[in-house]
Design a protein around this motif. Structure first.
Motif, PDB file in Angstrom:
ATOM      1  N   UNK A   1      17.400 -34.690  34.439  1.00  0.00           N
ATOM      2  CA  UNK A   1      17.443 -33.981  33.158  1.00  0.00           C
ATOM      3  C   UNK A   1      18.329 -32.753  33.287  1.00  0.00           C
ATOM      4  N   UNK A   2      18.146 -31.784  32.481  1.00  0.00           N
ATOM      5  CA  UNK A   2      19.116 -30.706  32.367  1.00  0.00           C
ATOM      6  C   UNK A   2      19.008 -29.687  33.495  1.00  0.00           C
ATOM      7  N   UNK A   3      20.120 -29.245  33.961  1.00  0.00           N
ATOM      8  CA  UNK A   3      20.102 -28.219  34.995  1.00  0.00           C
ATOM      9  C   UNK A   3      19.642 -26.892  34.408  1.00  0.00           C
ATOM     10  N   UNK A   4      20.007 -26.648  33.153  1.00  0.00           N
ATOM     11  CA  UNK A   4      19.610 -25.386  32.507  1.00  0.00           C
ATOM     12  C   UNK A   4      18.100 -25.219  32.582  1.00  0.00           C
ATOM     13  N   UNK A   5      17.407 -26.288  32.215  1.00  0.00           N
ATOM     14  CA  UNK A   5      15.951 -26.213  32.159  1.00  0.00           C
ATOM     15  C   UNK A   5      15.370 -25.954  33.535  1.00  0.00           C
TER      16      UNK A   5
ATOM     17  N   UNK B   1      15.837 -22.504  34.903  1.00  0.00           N
ATOM     18  CA  UNK B   1      15.138 -21.419  34.240  1.00  0.00           C
ATOM     19  C   UNK B   1      13.624 -21.551  34.321  1.00  0.00           C
ATOM     20  N   UNK B   2      13.104 -22.567  35.016  1.00  0.00           N
ATOM     21  CA  UNK B   2      11.668 -22.597  35.296  1.00  0.00           C
ATOM     22  C   UNK B   2      11.408 -21.496  36.309  1.00  0.00           C
ATOM     23  N   UNK B   3      10.605 -20.523  35.911  1.00  0.00           N
ATOM     24  CA  UNK B   3      10.434 -19.355  36.748  1.00  0.00           C
ATOM     25  C   UNK B   3       8.963 -18.978  36.763  1.00  0.00           C
ATOM     26  N   UNK B   4       8.625 -17.807  37.274  1.00  0.00           N
ATOM     27  CA  UNK B   4       7.223 -17.400  37.258  1.00  0.00           C
ATOM     28  C   UNK B   4       7.005 -16.324  36.205  1.00  0.00           C
TER      29      UNK B   4
END
Lengths: 313, 442
Positions: free
Chosen positions: B1-5, B8-11
């Motif tokens: 899927x998208x690299x952007x997503x 940006x998965x962070x804490x």
């Protein structure tokens, strides 16, 4: 796709771990939906077919899976809807076997109870049909997709927000909200507005839509559209009274960041045709979504607070 | 899927601010939002417009945070507001709480969900009464991390000695209260020193900037010392052709973790069973952790409903009808002995009565005022409560979620009181006594 940091740690129960921010927000929203299901008699989800209400519906489906959502939906229909959005609404209702209530602004105007405003904007006219529908159907909890990042009055809003029998919000008399112990007590005739997306930002919503592969109405993605300019925004021509004689229609590639009444929801110039494009565009934007595309918030410094006090969501 | 997503998965860090009226809290919040590029053009323009219309020459950043008419009119912050910003490393939820002494309840509200509290000090004034009050509240609420932001360093010529003395005095005081971790940072919110960017004026300071610290402070839960707890929120029974016998207990894990196959006990009934499955929002998993919203399936059909608590059989808390707690009274009407209330603990709400108010705490010097008779708004005190049904409560020191409760007025639904079960402070008695005793020869 939905990798959590917990899983990345191999699931060892004694290792320090944490949830990703999207997992944390999702879990909190699901907790809120289940609290309402556990404590209220007649909850309803406000559903406009916009991205926030679509995310709410998605979260509610997950919260009660594999059972059905124990709530019905309520749409406040301004009469100035984007056709793609109404079509999406009806499809979602059918797909999940939901019950849809509609509060119609047009009906109130036809009956002479509400008067069309000179500027054609119907957003402020939504409050009365909404609050009367809540009373008539005896809804005791009303889910809204409002986020605290949208507006400074909303930043003060509780997750569980008590409304009196006139649906009024009194920001000075809010209940403190401690830990995750939400207090939903209310007297007959009063109700509670519930905001499961309180702690989400616009970017979180889009990242979550991308992660979960949630379908949206097409107007959120760049497309060619006939628009005209008013007060710095691109508006779509329609029966609501635009364009005026001195406003010229032109064809532009645009998309919408919010979906509301056509008369006051503007489009932005955009090349974003995929979710990735949209996320990149929002991350780089120097404008808030409401600042960019909602005329109703620009009416005065406290426009949102004033409308919320009267019962708006 | 998208690299952007994925990128940006962070804490997520939830933190709260506390500061006296003129310590520059609004400026710090404004600086943080501004320098981390979290204020967008239209918001800044709105502030500039509003400031200009009030005849102010420079934009008043407090207008960004004071969202209500009454707040703008009076130029004060009335209520907790929540703000959101992000850096590439982390997402932040800031509970922006007013600093006035009469708003103790607001700091309690903000700190109840915070993993970090920022206590602001004016470098010219040093540790004052209000600072001690904020430290005591942070200790009471057991906020895991405390940041001491020594502000207005520009007004003391950026002297290391001034900062060191304040940091030392505060750290000694806060450690005594049981605050587990303190990080002191010298800043100037007005000039921007060490807030987002390192200061060129304080070469002697080798630590992180304020934002760097927020970005790197650990938010992970250490499960090795946690009692696993799942308050049952809702019973999911589809009763459909596809799922005729599905009966799942939905809830958000309040502490620890649960694993398929684990022996569990349901409280207060005491019925025992084994976990036969865990659904994580529609996806079957083997193990689930704190703050995940899950649905647990059990091997046996036992009577479980909303309000029950699922715990590991080997680690069940005792149930009790007599609760001793430290409370912060948050309502305008006082709390009195004999008061009949509702008590919400986890997902259970029961009738309760206030049996005794043994003491009221003076936050300034932590002295106890015995038998005050009542607690008024913003008071902190000890209470004894008798509940109509037994509750499985943990000590707040062990679990912020299952050791906390609220009291509700049964007549009008007002939230009256925030409660924390057990001892008030993490280490009320110095532990050194025992070791010292060994040295004595009677």
């Amino acid at each position: 796709m939905t990798t959590t940091v917990a899983k990345a740690h191999g699931g060892a129960t004694d290792a320090p771990y944490t949830l990703s921010h999207l997992d944390a927000l999702e879990s909190e929203a699901v907790h809120i939906f289940r609290e309402v299901a556990g404590e209220f008699e007649r909850p309803v989800i406000l559903f406009s077919g916009g991205k926030d209400s679509i995310v709410m519906l998605h979260l509610a489906l997950k919260a009660f899976a594999p059972a059905a959502i124990p709530f019905s939906l309520l749409h406040v229909d301004t009469g100035h809807n984007f056709p793609e959005v109404l079509e999406y609404r009806d499809r979602a209702v059918a797909a999940h076997g939901l019950r849809l209530h509609v509060a119609s602004v047009q009906e109130y105007i036809d009956r002479g109870v509400l008067k069309e405003r000179p500027d054609g904007t119907r957003n402020p006219l939504q409050t009365l049909p909404l609050t009367e529908k809540i009373q008539a159907e005896k809804f005791d909890a009303v889910f809204g997709g409002g986020r605290r990042d949208e507006e400074k009055a909303r930043a003060k809003e509780r997750v569980f927000s008590l409304r009196d029998e006139f649906s009024q919000w009194d920001p000075r008399r809010q209940r403190p909200e401690l830990w995750n112990l939400y207090n939903g007590r209310h007297a007959p005739g009063e109700h509670v507005r519930v905001f499961p997306l309180s702690n989400w930002t616009e970017l979180d919503v889009w990242q979550y839509i991308a992660r979960e592969g949630i379908e949206l109405p097409d107007i959120y993605f760049a497309h060619e559209r006939e628009v005209f300019q008013r007060a710095g925004m691109w508006l779509t021509a329609g029966e609501w009274g635009g364009p005026k004689a001195d406003e010229t229609v032109e064809k532009r590639q645009v998309r919408y960041r919010t979906v509301g009444d056509m008369s006051c929801t503007g489009a932005v110039d955009s090349d974003a045709v995929t979710l990735d494009d949209v996320i990149a565009e929002i991350a780089a934007s120097r404008l808030t979504e409401r600042g960019a595309t909602r005329a109703d918030d620009k009416m005065s410094e406290a426009a949102m607070e004033d409308r919320k006090r009267e019962g708006y969501f | 899927m998208t690299t952007t997503t994925e990128l940006t998965e962070t804490t997520l860090l939830r933190f709260a601010t506390a500061g006296s009226v003129d310590d520059g809290k609004s400026t710090l919040v404004g600086r943080l939002l501004h320098d981390s590029k979290s204020i967008l053009t239209d918001q800044l323009e709105a502030v500039e417009r509003a400031s200009a219309s009030r005849g102010q020459e420079t934009p008043d950043l407090a207008l960004l945070t004071d969202g209500l008419r009454a707040e703008r009119e009076q130029g004060i912050t009335i209520d907790v507001a929540y703000r959101y910003f992000a850096t590439p490393k982390r997402r932040f939820i800031l509970a922006d709480t007013p600093g006035h002494v009469q708003y103790t309840r607001n700091m309690v509200t903000g700190a109840s969900t915070a993993e970090l509290t920022v206590i602001l000090i004016d470098a010219r004034n040093g540790v004052v009464e209000q600072t001690r009050r904020h430290a005591a509240l942070a200790a009471l609420l057991r906020v895991p991390h405390v940041v001491l932001a020594v502000n207005k360093m520009d007004l003391v010529d950026y002297q290391e000695s001034v900062f060191a003395a304040i940091a030392e005095e505060f750290t000694a005081y806060a450690l005594e209260l049981g605050v587990p971790e303190i990080t002191a940072i010298p800043i100037s919110a007005l000039a921007g020193d060490n807030v987002v960017d390192p200061s060129a004026n304080m070469d002697w300071y080798g630590g992180p900037t304020f934002l760097e610290h927020l970005e790197t402070v650990p938010v992970a839960h250490d499960l090795s010392h946690c009692h696993a707890r799942l308050p049952v929120q809702y019973v999911i029974r589809p009763q459909t052709a596809e799922h005729p016998d599905y009966r799942g207990y939905a809830g958000q894990i309040a502490a620890g973790s649960f694993r398929v196959g684990e022996s569990v006990t349901v409280l207060p009934s005491g019925h025992a069973s084994k976990i036969s499955g865990i659904d994580l929002l529609g996806e079957a998993v083997e193990v689930a952790y704190t703050t995940q919203s899950v649905t647990v399936l059990l091997e046996d059909d036992i009577d479980i409903s909303r309000g029950d608590l699922i715990v590991p059989s080997k680690d069940a808390p005792p149930t009790t009808q007599d609760i001793e707690a430290t409370v912060c009274h948050v309502a305008d009407a006082p709390l009195t002995v004999g008061h009949r209330v509702l008590l919400k603990h986890g997902t259970r709400t029961v009738k309760a009565i206030v049996k005794d108010i043994p003491s009221r705490l003076t936050l300034d010097d932590l002295s106890l005022h015995p038998h005050p008779g009542q607690l008024v708004a913003n008071d902190i005190g000890r209470v004894k409560i008798r509940t109509a049904e037994p509750l499985p409560v943990d000590s707040y020191a062990d679990s912020r979620r299952t050791g906390s409760f609220i009291l509700i007025d049964p007549n009008d639904g007002t939230t009256l009181t925030a409660g924390m079960v057990g001892e008030s402070f993490a280490s009320p008695e110095p532990v050194k006594d025992e070791a010292e005793d060994d040295g004595w020869d009677f």
